[in-house]
Design an enzyme around this catalytic site. Structure first.
Site, mmCIF file in Angstrom:
data_model
loop_
_atom_site.group_PDB
_atom_site.id
_atom_site.type_symbol
_atom_site.label_atom_id
_atom_site.label_comp_id
_atom_site.label_asym_id
_atom_site.label_seq_id
_atom_site.Cartn_x
_atom_site.Cartn_y
_atom_site.Cartn_z
ATOM 1 N N LYS A 141 47.083 50.774 45.453
ATOM 2 C CA LYS A 141 47.787 50.344 46.670
ATOM 3 C C LYS A 141 49.157 49.764 46.343
ATOM 4 C CE LYS A 141 44.715 47.236 47.956
ATOM 5 N NZ LYS A 141 43.751 47.322 46.855
ATOM 6 N N ARG A 194 41.503 41.530 54.359
ATOM 7 C CA ARG A 194 40.386 41.810 53.458
ATOM 8 C C ARG A 194 39.055 41.438 54.090
ATOM 9 N NH1 ARG A 194 43.631 41.635 48.449
ATOM 10 N NH2 ARG A 194 42.364 42.185 46.650
ATOM 11 N N ARG A 249 45.104 47.976 33.071
ATOM 12 C CA ARG A 249 46.313 47.623 33.837
ATOM 13 C C ARG A 249 47.152 46.567 33.119
ATOM 14 N NH1 ARG A 249 46.047 46.294 40.116
ATOM 15 N NH2 ARG A 249 44.781 44.488 39.563
ATOM 16 N N ARG A 279 46.381 40.588 33.883
ATOM 17 C CA ARG A 279 45.990 39.593 34.888
ATOM 18 C C ARG A 279 44.649 38.961 34.519
ATOM 19 N NH1 ARG A 279 46.754 42.454 40.743
ATOM 20 N NH2 ARG A 279 44.874 41.233 41.074
ATOM 21 N N ARG A 290 35.087 41.382 41.903
ATOM 22 C CA ARG A 290 36.030 41.854 42.927
ATOM 23 C C ARG A 290 35.509 43.110 43.616
ATOM 24 N NH1 ARG A 290 40.904 42.489 39.369
ATOM 25 N NH2 ARG A 290 42.139 43.055 41.176
HETATM 26 P P1 AMP Z 1 45.259 41.705 44.740
HETATM 27 O O1 AMP Z 1 46.536 41.566 43.986
HETATM 28 O O2 AMP Z 1 45.434 42.313 46.110
HETATM 29 O O3 AMP Z 1 44.181 42.405 43.930
HETATM 30 O O4 AMP Z 1 44.710 40.218 44.998
HETATM 31 C C1 AMP Z 1 44.365 39.371 43.927
HETATM 32 C C2 AMP Z 1 43.473 38.250 44.421
HETATM 33 O O5 AMP Z 1 44.170 37.455 45.386
HETATM 34 C C3 AMP Z 1 42.204 38.698 45.138
HETATM 35 O O6 AMP Z 1 41.157 39.029 44.234
HETATM 36 C C4 AMP Z 1 41.882 37.450 45.952
HETATM 37 O O7 AMP Z 1 41.356 36.427 45.148
HETATM 38 C C5 AMP Z 1 43.274 37.009 46.394
HETATM 39 N N1 AMP Z 1 43.658 37.671 47.666
HETATM 40 C C6 AMP Z 1 44.635 38.600 47.852
HETATM 41 N N2 AMP Z 1 44.699 38.991 49.139
HETATM 42 C C7 AMP Z 1 43.719 38.302 49.782
HETATM 43 C C8 AMP Z 1 43.246 38.295 51.123
HETATM 44 N N3 AMP Z 1 43.784 39.082 52.065
HETATM 45 N N4 AMP Z 1 42.225 37.445 51.418
HETATM 46 C C9 AMP Z 1 41.673 36.646 50.494
HETATM 47 N N5 AMP Z 1 42.044 36.627 49.205
HETATM 48 C C10 AMP Z 1 43.061 37.447 48.847
#
Ligand code: AMP
Length: 210
Positions: free
Chosen positions: A13, A88, A122, A155, A166
């Site tokens: 994404k 989410r 990654r 990360r 996740r």
């Molecule tokens: P991402 O970079 O989108 O994989 O997000 C990394 C982490 O940020 C996720 O695993 C969550 O812990 C937190 N996070 C990101 N977006 C959201 C969301 N919309 N709601 C809740 N937690 C989020």
């Protein structure tokens, strides 16, 4: 055009959103990237969310919705935006509907095995957040970002326990959004398994951009 990018972690994404920013001229809003920047800067928000994110759990809806609501009130989103990683949960989607209107939801579809392969290789730029992969999307110089020369890192939530968590969280809390938006007639499916160039072509076709 107001877009949501939906799909499991590692579906691509973020990578596709960065390309779509060039194609569509609208900003990418990644809640994950906003949280990571807050953690790096040790702001009150960053201190609050660090442990949650490192474990692969979701930040609470109230905090996340407030952040997105504020971001969408900024001038650069007036012509459209790409939400990458938000909503989410169904509760987040319902909150979003009260302050913005979504035109399309792009569902990046990919099996768990491919997600695990992608996330474990990654690498992310510390400076600009660009994504790389040790096998599929190598930087020109190992450990260094092609676009800004920043250092690449792994990360904390790309460790294997956090990846499993996740994926579980995605299936339980986020995947129901696929049917939610399909029923509203907003969903377009894109096969996220091929190389990013192919996914980009499929994305453009799905949105009628070519
Ligand atoms: P991402 O970079 O989108 O994989 O997000 C990394 C982490 O940020 C996720 O695993 C969550 O812990 C937190 N996070 C990101 N977006 C959201 C969301 N919309 N709601 C809740 N937690 C989020």
């Amino acid at each position: 055009m107001n877009l949501i990018f939906l799909g499991p972690p590692g579906a691509g994404k973020g990578t596709l959103a960065a390309r779509a920013v060039e194609i569509l001229g609208i900003p990418q809003i990644s809640t994950g990237a906003i949280f990571r920047a807050a953690i790096a800067a040790k702001t009150p928000l960053g201190l609050k969310v660090k442990a949650i994110i490192d474990e692969g759990k979701l930040v609470d809806d109230e905090t996340t919705v407030a952040l997105v609501r504020e971001r969408l009130s900024q001038e650069d989103t007036k012509k459209g935006y790409i939400l990458d990683g938000f909503p989410r949960t169904i509760a987040q989607a319902e909150a979003l509907a009260t302050f913005s209107k979504i035109d399309k939801v792009v569902n990046f579809d990919i099996p768990d095995a491919a997600v695990i392969e992608r996330l474990s290789g990654r690498r992310v730029c510390k400076n600009c957040g660009a994504n790389y992969h040790v096998l599929f999307q190598k930087p020109k110089k190992e450990g260094i970002c092609d676009s800004c020369g920043g250092e690449l890192y792994i990360r904390d939530d790309d460790r294997s326990e956090a990846i499993q968590k996740r994926l579980e969280v995605y299936r339980a809390q986020t995947a129901p959004l696929i049917e939610y938006y399909r029923q509203k007639g907003l969903l377009v499916d894109v096969d996220a398994r091929p190389a990013v160039e192919v996914v980009e072509e499929n994305f453009k076709k799905a949105l009628g951009l070519r």
